[in-house]
Structure formats: structure tokens, C-alpha cells
Scaffold this motif. Structure first.
Motif, short mmCIF file in Angstrom:
data_model
loop_
_atom_site.label_atom_id
_atom_site.label_comp_id
_atom_site.label_asym_id
_atom_site.label_seq_id
_atom_site.Cartn_x
_atom_site.Cartn_y
_atom_site.Cartn_z
N LEU A 132 0.83 -1.21 0.00
CA LEU A 132 0.00 0.00 0.00
C LEU A 132 0.87 1.26 0.00
O LEU A 132 0.62 2.19 -0.78
N MET A 133 1.88 1.29 0.85
CA MET A 133 2.73 2.48 0.93
C MET A 133 3.48 2.72 -0.37
O MET A 133 3.77 3.85 -0.74
N ASN A 134 3.82 1.66 -1.10
CA ASN A 134 4.54 1.80 -2.36
C ASN A 134 3.65 2.22 -3.52
O ASN A 134 4.09 2.91 -4.43
N LEU A 135 2.39 1.80 -3.50
CA LEU A 135 1.51 2.02 -4.65
C LEU A 135 0.62 3.25 -4.53
O LEU A 135 0.21 3.80 -5.56
N VAL A 136 0.29 3.66 -3.32
CA VAL A 136 -0.70 4.72 -3.14
C VAL A 136 -0.01 6.05 -2.85
O VAL A 136 0.81 6.13 -1.93
N PRO A 137 -0.31 7.11 -3.59
CA PRO A 137 0.26 8.43 -3.31
C PRO A 137 -0.10 8.91 -1.90
O PRO A 137 -1.16 8.57 -1.36
N VAL A 138 0.78 9.71 -1.30
CA VAL A 138 0.59 10.15 0.07
C VAL A 138 -0.75 10.86 0.26
O VAL A 138 -1.44 10.67 1.26
N ALA A 139 -1.16 11.66 -0.72
CA ALA A 139 -2.40 12.44 -0.59
C ALA A 139 -3.64 11.56 -0.49
O ALA A 139 -4.68 12.00 0.01
N ASP A 140 -3.56 10.31 -0.96
CA ASP A 140 -4.71 9.40 -0.95
C ASP A 140 -4.59 8.32 0.11
O ASP A 140 -5.46 7.45 0.20
#
Length: 489
Positions: A132-140
Motif C-alpha cells: 500500500l505504501m509503495n503504490l498509493v500516493p501520500v495524498a490518498d
């Protein structure tokens, strides 16, 4: 091994990202559910196998203890196997352990089967979080983590409720027989449809680190459980599964050596668990708060079924139904709290959450011997609301405070320590309950023991009020940098 700065973000399409997260989330829900699914079955299992509470709690403690030992190795496992192979190993172990548990002829075999289940569960949690941390941008991430909180928080909360319904329908074996086909289907779907995310890297597994982690994490919980091992039901001899308390001293030495070993390996670029994550204040604050909150959650869902069944005379079905509203509340609030985190950040959520956590446990400690099931229901819902305010913001802000190359190590450290705190909290609260209640306790004496267990949990929860004040939301520019990295990749 590539340098941290050179490690690229995985490249996936939005459809692949959605598929990966859905498969991992569903599978993780199934495996985490089993962390507490035995809690409601503990009183019937005590009667079925003729074991005292100090033995029966090992069905939960051994599960969490195994996770604490295995999770430190998950960073290395994910580097060596990448996503798809790691998933296959984790779900394969969990499915095998579930099959053994369903057919277990003795209590010792059942505990061993729980250990096999836990080995698979231990890998799934960091795999989900790191992906999740690798695939999802911080804003989302707040919104996405809110959905994932259905796994992180709701699954252990729903375990006793699910087992209560199943125990009403049949024997304790039905708990595993109901989960087995779901686990097998999840394994098949993952192998058939899960795309590979990330690249395999050759890295050495440091065997001394593994041994020190096993002795350190395992010995602390094993030693703490000895606090309540002085007697069994009816004044029986001390439980043979419980080690003497001096084991905790050996474990403490092993943990010190483990930390020194990891610091030395950091200089060579290949630690089993990179402790530089703790140099980030926000991560450390979230780490402390999460561990104490998880200990409160796991300990409460083992103390409450014992009190409700042994003290108030409820059936397993009634106990399960009583605990369902709290689990549903956490599930419904998870996505909403995730969206609120994206708007207001962590601190406006976690501070009320820590205060509510301390208040709910304090009320349990004050009122347990004097109130009936409906008050227990109300307090459990307050506890669930408070934990839902904590878990999603803490996971998101804590891991978000780390640089990308430390995500796997941060999630491994967080997951492993959670299990140590959960297992230690369970062992210690059961030990306190047993010591206060005495041998062959009456309903009133057992209620006093449960009350003492909640006093201990209240003290731990009070610490979170201070630690959560240090949690910070990652700066807005971090999200921009992360998104740009994905575009450049």
C-alpha cells in the motif's frame, strides 16, 4: 543490494493497484480474523481439553508470539520472493495450519496448528502495508488506509463474535472448518490473478539476528505468562506450558544484543530490521501508541468473553452477538476516519481516541463487577470508537513519516512489536486476573480478577495520551514529491 536512493517505486496501472490491494486486503482480513477467533471458544475449550485459563490463553498468546518472531524476517522475505511468491507462501502456511487445527486431536496439536497459522499471518500484514505504501500516493493514503482499517482493526474485534455464532451451530472445530475453504479460495485467486509487484533482490538472511529475535521477543512473553502459572483450576499444579518469569531476563539480554546486531548490520547495508526508523519522531510516537492500543484491544477481547460467560452466565452465541456492534462500528467508521485524516491530519483524531480509550478501560475497571451485559455493550462500543480514531491515522502518519526505502522495515517493526505487546498484554492481564481471582474462583472472585486486568490496561492506555501528542502528519510537500516520483518512474 541497490542503494536506498536508487530504489524505484513499482509501476502498476490503476486497475492493477486496485486488484492487488483488494486481493491482499481480503486475504489479510481472513488471516487476522483468526488472531482472536479463538477467544470466545476459550471457556468451552477449557472444559473440552481439561486445561486451566493459563493454558487456554496460549491459543491466542502463541499465535501472537509466533507473529512477533516471524515478522522481523518479512522484509527479507519480500525482497527475496517479491509480492506474488510471498503471498503464496503466507496463504499456503495459513491454509495448512487451519486444516491441522480442524483435525487436532489434542490441545498441544491445536496450539501447534495455531503456530503454523500465525507464520502465514505474520507475512501477510507487512506485505499489505508495504505494498500500500509503495503504490498509493501520500495524498490518498488516509482514504485507502481507512478501507484497510477494516482488516487491521475490525478483524480482531469481530473474531469473538464470529466464533460465538459458529460455536452455537456446532463444536469448536467448526471455527476452522468454516475458514478453511475461504482461505483455500483466497490462495487460488491470488495465484491466478495477483500480478507481480516489485523486483526480487538477493540479500542474505542474518541467522544470529533471527535467533536473537526469537529468544528476545518470544522469551519476554513466555516469561510474563509465568506470572499467572502458580495454580490451575481447582488448585491444580502450575501449567507446564508456562515458563518461569526469569525467562524474561534472558529475553531482555537477547533484545539488547539484537539491537546492537542490527546497528552493526546497518553499516553493511543488510540489517534484518532497520532500526533507523526509530530516528523519526513521528513514527516512534505512532509506534508506541499503536503497540499500547493493540495490547488493549487484544487483551480486552479475551477478558470480556471470560467475564461474560463465566461471570454473567451468557452463552457463546450471546457473547458473540454482544461484541458484534463494536466491531461493526469500527468497520463503518474506518473509511470515514480515513477521509477525515486526509482533511485534518492525525492529531485531531488520535488525541480524542487516546482519551476515549483510557476512559472506556477505566470504566470497565470500575464497573465490571457491578453491571450487566448492556453496560458492557455500551462500554465496548466506546472502546471500539476510540480505537477506530487511533489505528488509521497512526498507521498512515507513522509510516508516512519514513523515507520510501524504510517502508518495509517500518511496517515489520510496527507489526512485530504490536504482536509482542498484544501477546504480553494478554499474558499479563490473564496472569493478573488469575492471581486476584485465586484457585477455583467463584463468579464474584473471577469478576474481581477481570477488574484487576482492566486496571492494568487503563494504566497502559493512559500513556497513549502523551505519546499521540508527538504524532505529526507528513508535510504536504511530501505528497507532491511522492506523486512526482511515480510519474518519473
Amino acid at each position: 543490494m541497490p542503494s536506498p536512493a536508487a530504489a524505484p517505486h513499482p509501476v502498476t496501472t490503476p486497475a492493477q493497484t486496485t486488484l492487488v490491494l483488494r486481493v491482499l486486503t481480503v486475504a489479510t482480513f481472513v488471516v487476522i480474523l483468526n488472531e482472536t477467533i479463538m477467544n470466545n471458544a476459550i471457556p468451552p475449550l477449557m472444559d473440552h481439553f481439561g486445561v486451566p485459563e493459563t493454558s487456554a490463553q496460549w491459543l491466542t498468546t502463541a499465535f501472537m508470539l509466533t507473529m512477533a518472531v516471524v515478522i522481523p524476517m518479512t522484509g527479507w522475505i519480500m525482497q527475496r520472493l517479491a509480492t506474488r511468491r510471498t503471498f503464496a507462501m503466507a496463504m499456503g502456511l495459513f491454509t495448512l495450519g487451519t486444516a491441522i487445527a480442524a483435525a487436532a486431536p489434542t490441545f498441544e496439536v491445536l496450539v501447534a496448528a495455531r503456530v503454523v497459522q500465525a507464520a502465514g499471518t505474520a507475512v501477510m500484514i507487512p506485505l499489505l502495508m508495504t505494498t500500500l505504501m509503495n503504490l498509493v500516493p501520500v495524498a490518498d493514503r488516509g482514504r485507502t488506509m481507512g478501507n484497510v482499517s477494516l482488516v487491521i482493526a475490525v478483524a480482531p474485534a469481530m473474531g469473538p463474535a464470529v466464533s460465538g455464532v459458529l460455536l452455537q451451530l456446532g463444536s469448536w472445530r467448526l471455527i476452522f472448518l468454516a475458514v478453511l475453504p475461504i482461505a483455500a479460495i483466497a490462495l487460488w485467486l491470488g495465484l491466478a490473478r495477483l500480478p507481480e509487484v516489485g523486483e526480487r533482490e538477493d540479500s542474505a538472511l542474518d541467522v544470529p539476528s533471527v535467533l536473537l529475535a526469537t529468544i528476545g521477543f518470544g522469551g519476554i512473553v513466555y516469561g510474563l505468562s509465568g506470572l499467572g502459572g502458580g495454580h490451575g483450576e481447582g488448585g491444580a499444579p502450575a501449567d507446564p506450558l508456562v515458563a518461569p518469569a526469569p525467562a524474561a531476563g534472558v529475553a531482555a539480554v537477547a533484545l539488547v544484543l539484537f539491537v546492537l546486531r542490527q546497528r552493526a548490520l546497518t553499516r553493511t547495508g543488510d540489517p534484518l530490521m532497520d532500526l533507523r526508523t526509530l530516528r523519526h519522531r513521528s513514527f516512534t510516537a505512532a509506534f508506541v501508541t499503536m503497540c499500547l492500543g493493540f495490547a488493549a484491544l487484544i487483551s480486552s477481547v479475551i477478558l470480556l468473553p471470560i467475564h461474560l460467560q463465566k461471570g454473567l452466565g451468557l452463552t457463546t452465541l450471546e457473547t458473540g452477538l454482544l461484541l458484534i456492534p463494536g466491531g461493526l462500528l469500527m468497520g463503518l467508521l474506518g473509511p470515514r476516519i480515513g477521509r477525515a485524516y486526509d482533511r485534518v491530519g492525525a492529531r485531531p483524531l488520535v488525541v480524542p481516541g487516546s482519551i476515549g480509550l483510557t476512559l472506556s478501560l477505566a470504566l470497565f475497571a470500575l464497573l465490571v463487577p457491578h453491571v450487566g451485559p448492556w453496560v458492557v455493550l455500551a462500554l465496548h462500543m466506546l472502546l471500539s470508537l476510540s480505537l477506530s480514531l487511533l489505528f488509521t491515522p497512526l498507521f498512515t502518519a507513522g509510516l508516512g513519516a519514513l523515507p520510501q526505502h524504510l517502508y518495509a522495515h517500518g511496517s515489520a517493526l510496527l507489526g512485530s512489536s504490536q504482536q509482542v505487546f498484544g501477546a504480553a498484554g494478554t499474558a499479563t492481564s490473564i496472569a493478573v486476573m488469575s492471581l486476584v481471582a485465586g484457585a477455583d474462583p467463584s463468579a464474584a472472585e473471577r469478576a474481581s480478577g477481570v477488574q484487576a486486568g482492566f486496571v492494568l490496561l487503563t494504566v497502559l492506555a493512559a500513556v497513549t495520551i502523551g505519546s499521540c501528542l508527538l504524532v505529526e502528519t507528513p508535510a504536504a510537500e511530501t505528497a507532491t514529491e511522492h506523486d512526482q516520483t511515480l510519474v518519473d518512474a
